[in-house]
Write an enzyme that holds these catalytic residues in place. Structure first.
Site, PDB file in Angstrom:
ATOM      1  N   GLY A  56       0.953  -0.945  -0.132  1.00 39.84           N
ATOM      2  CA  GLY A  56      -0.236   0.104   0.203  1.00 39.84           C
ATOM      3  C   GLY A  56       0.453   1.134  -0.059  1.00 39.84           C
ATOM      4  CB  SER A  57       0.838   3.990  -2.302  1.00 40.03           C
ATOM      5  OG  SER A  57       1.015   4.374  -3.170  1.00 40.03           O
ATOM      6  CE  LYS A 107       4.549  -2.084   5.123  1.00 35.87           C
ATOM      7  NZ  LYS A 107       4.142  -2.464   3.295  1.00 35.87           N
ATOM      8  CG  HIS A 242      -1.715  -0.087   7.460  1.00 33.32           C
ATOM      9  ND1 HIS A 242      -0.717  -1.647   7.217  1.00 33.32           N
ATOM     10  CD2 HIS A 242      -1.651   0.274   6.361  1.00 33.32           C
ATOM     11  CE1 HIS A 242      -0.293  -2.104   6.683  1.00 33.32           C
ATOM     12  NE2 HIS A 242       0.124  -0.193   5.673  1.00 33.32           N
ATOM     13  N   GLY A 591       6.338  41.905  21.110  1.00 34.20           N
ATOM     14  CA  GLY A 591       7.184  41.632  21.591  1.00 34.20           C
ATOM     15  C   GLY A 591       7.292  43.285  22.495  1.00 34.20           C
TER      16      GLY A 591
END
Length: 604
Positions: A56-57, A107, A242, A591
């Protein structure tokens, strides 16, 4: 915690292909099959073993970013967090067909739902394994003569999932797979056989341990913003890439020097029967290649701090780092977190394994993969304390200048510092609108440092001149940036003017003359003049009114700071901001407001 849910894209469905086209435009040695979303080497050496991966991307630069000489030969890209189809994978295998064979490295993807009250309910997500495996088997059936030249390896390195929970489905694959790509790809580039490449990939995979941690989950483009994210002071350990829930949540978020040892113990422990996956000895002889991976949304500043703390923790535990890599290797879109991967190298006396020299040399081999980050080809050097020059001078002034009332001086300095620290949230809010958001923290840093100096008598009414010099130095060191430089210049000039006084006591007349001289010196370094919507406005008003008394000077400074709410910015941070927004919200200059806070505290 609010997750980043806005994205730059054409449409969510087109994002993956658009990104791959951009990758190949930058890296001209890569080619793209847009129909099947396969990135591959345009000029492949077909006399060498090919490596194929994908999934998967959303994990960029993995997987497509590791295509190149000395790593992957091709990567197949699915939709965000979704496996590519077997048809896409078959096309990739055909594109990289070669004389020596192909190793497919995938994987292990696994998702589970976390039921916090009772127990974990988990469901398997094995799309990558099934689709890549199906494509491999179909290829072998179509070309039986090549069946033994296509190898298939599944990598799982997550240590968050214990053996009992992951009994059948196995460990998830995380960033450790990137080390497998590099080592196996480098060996293939050297001309090794498909069996040799597969064997070393399998060995490296068996020696990997990874643990992830994040401050929140990520957001998938095109989906609704979920309402199940972590609290503002909560961190999750062991979550997946995921958005799967993790091993545990901790609140409040611990400092790194407490968090990192906990994470490392989950990788290196040999007494935890649930997650003792890697055979560490923990006797001072273990040597590792270390990968600290950005999960996508962590700043480089924080990642550097993580690397330093991991290195300190491993040094303390006796584990020697032989190589150290850091950066974005395996992300989870915009997840604000990191993962730690350790590859345990073989011991010198181990037999039947690749040598550690071979593994390290393969990590060191040059590659033109766009996703592989630069790393030193040597072990980190031992930390050493900087050598400081010995001071050869004493005080830069000869006579002490004492406050009229020492206790009153000290208490006034303390009140001013504490007032600045308390005002930090409001000043930060102003600066988020009128500037870059750091003014409150900058002033708080300076005030905190002065308070510490007050406690150790480095700042005291007994020595006004020395105190002003110390405050000047602290403004430079503890504040930094433009504000720190301006304050440091002003207090340095103030010290110079006080040193010229012949009085032994810092009377109002001494202060008036010295402040006027300091302001004139400050003017030589900034073009800001009242009205400018800067800190110069209340500072000038204070100095000008001080001869009439402290209360009159404080009122003049406060009025000038309030006046910046309706003022057109001529200098400073607000000059770059839309003035109509500032006027509409009536935001004072941060400031200038800081000066107001300081001087008002002097008379309380």
């Amino acid at each position: 915690m609010v997750v980043q849910s806005k994205h730059f894209l054409n449409t969510p469905p087109s994002l993956v292909l658009d990104s791959l086209q951009g990758l190949c435009a930058i890296n001209t040695h890569l080619a793209l099959d847009p129909t099947h979303r396969v990135v591959y080497l345009a000029d492949q050496d077909r006399s060498k073993v090919a490596l194929l991966c994908g999934g998967g991307s959303g994990h960029e630069p993995s997987h497509s970013g590791f295509v190149g000489q000395g790593a992957l030969t091709a990567a197949v890209c699915g939709n965000v967090f979704a496996s590519p189809s077997a048809g896409q994978v078959r096309r990739a295998i055909d594109l990289i067909d070669n004389e020596k064979g192909t190793v497919i490295i995938v994987k292990y993807d696994r998702q589970y739902r976390y039921v916090r009250v009772a127990h974990r309910l988990h469901r398997n997500y094995t799309g990558d394994v099934l689709n890549f495996g199906l494509a491999k088997e179909q290829y072998a059936a179509r070309y039986p003569e090549k069946a033994d030249r296509v190898k298939f390896l599944i990598v799982g390195d997550d240590v968050a999932v214990g053996r009992t929970q992951g009994n059948i489905v196995g460990r998830r694959g995380l960033a450790g797979v990137c080390l497998v790509y590099k080592i196996a790809g480098a060996l293939a580039q050297r001309g090794a056989s498909v069996h040799e490449v597969y064997n070393i990939a399998q060995y490296v995979s068996s020696r990997l341990g990874t643990i992830g941690v994040a401050l929140d989950h990520c957001h998938v483009p095109g989906t609704a913003v979920p309402d199940t994210h972590l609290g503002t002071n909560e961190v999750e350990i062991g979550l997946g890439i995921h958005n799967e829930s993790g091993h545990s949540r901790i609140s409040p978020v611990p400092p790194l020097n407490e968090l990192i040892p906990t994470l490392l113990n989950m990788i290196t422990s040999t007494t935890d029967k649930e997650r003792s996956f890697v055979p560490f000895k923990n006797d001072g002889t273990d040597r590792v290649a270390l990968l600290v991976n950005n999960l996508g949304g962590l700043s480089e500043l924080e990642l550097g701090g993580v690397v330093a703390e991991v290195r300190r923790a491993l040094d303390k535990s006796g584990i020697k780092i032989m190589r150290l890599l850091s950066g974005s290797f395996m992300t989870s879109l915009n997840m604000p977190g990191f993962s730690i991967t350790m590859l345990l190298l073989p011991a010198p006396n181990e037999t039947g394994t690749p040598s550690d020299d071979l593994i390290l040399s393969l990590l060191d081999d040059s590659t033109n993969t766009p996703g592989w980050k630069w790393s030193s080809r040597s072990a980190p050097k031992p930390p050493s304390a900087p050598s400081l020059p010995t001071a050869t001078h004493g005080k830069a002034w000869s006579a002490a200048l004492k406050a009229n009332d020492v206790d009153q001086f000290n208490s006034a300095v303390e009140r001013a510092c504490r007032a600045l620290i308390s005002a930090e949230p409001e000043i930060t809010r102003m600066d988020n609108i009128a500037g870059d958001g750091d003014c409150g923290l900058t002033l708080k840093g300076g005030a905190t440092a002065v308070l510490e100096a007050l406690r150790n008598n480095s700042v005291s009414g007994d020595d006004v001149l020395g105190s002003v010099i110390t405050i000047s130095r602290l403004a430079e060191d503890a504040m930094g940036g433009t504000s720190g430089a301006l304050y440091s210049i002003f207090f340095s000039a103030l010290a110079q003017a006080l040193a010229k006084s012949s009085s032994e006591t810092a009377t109002q007349e001494v202060w008036c003359a010295a402040l006027e001289a300091a302001l004139a010196r400050l003017y030589t370094y900034t073009r800001a003049r009242p009205p400018s919507r800067t800190l110069v406005d209340p500072l000038t008003a204070f100095v000008a009114a001080l001869p009439s008394g402290l209360e009159a000077a404080v009122k003049a400074a406060a009025d000038a700071a309030e006046g910046t709410k309706d003022m057109e910015a001529k200098a400073g941070r607000s000059a770059y901001v839309d003035s109509t927004q500032l006027k509409a919200e009536r935001v004072a200059d941060p400031g200038a407001w800081g000066v107001k806070v300081v001087v008002e505290a002097l008379v309380r």
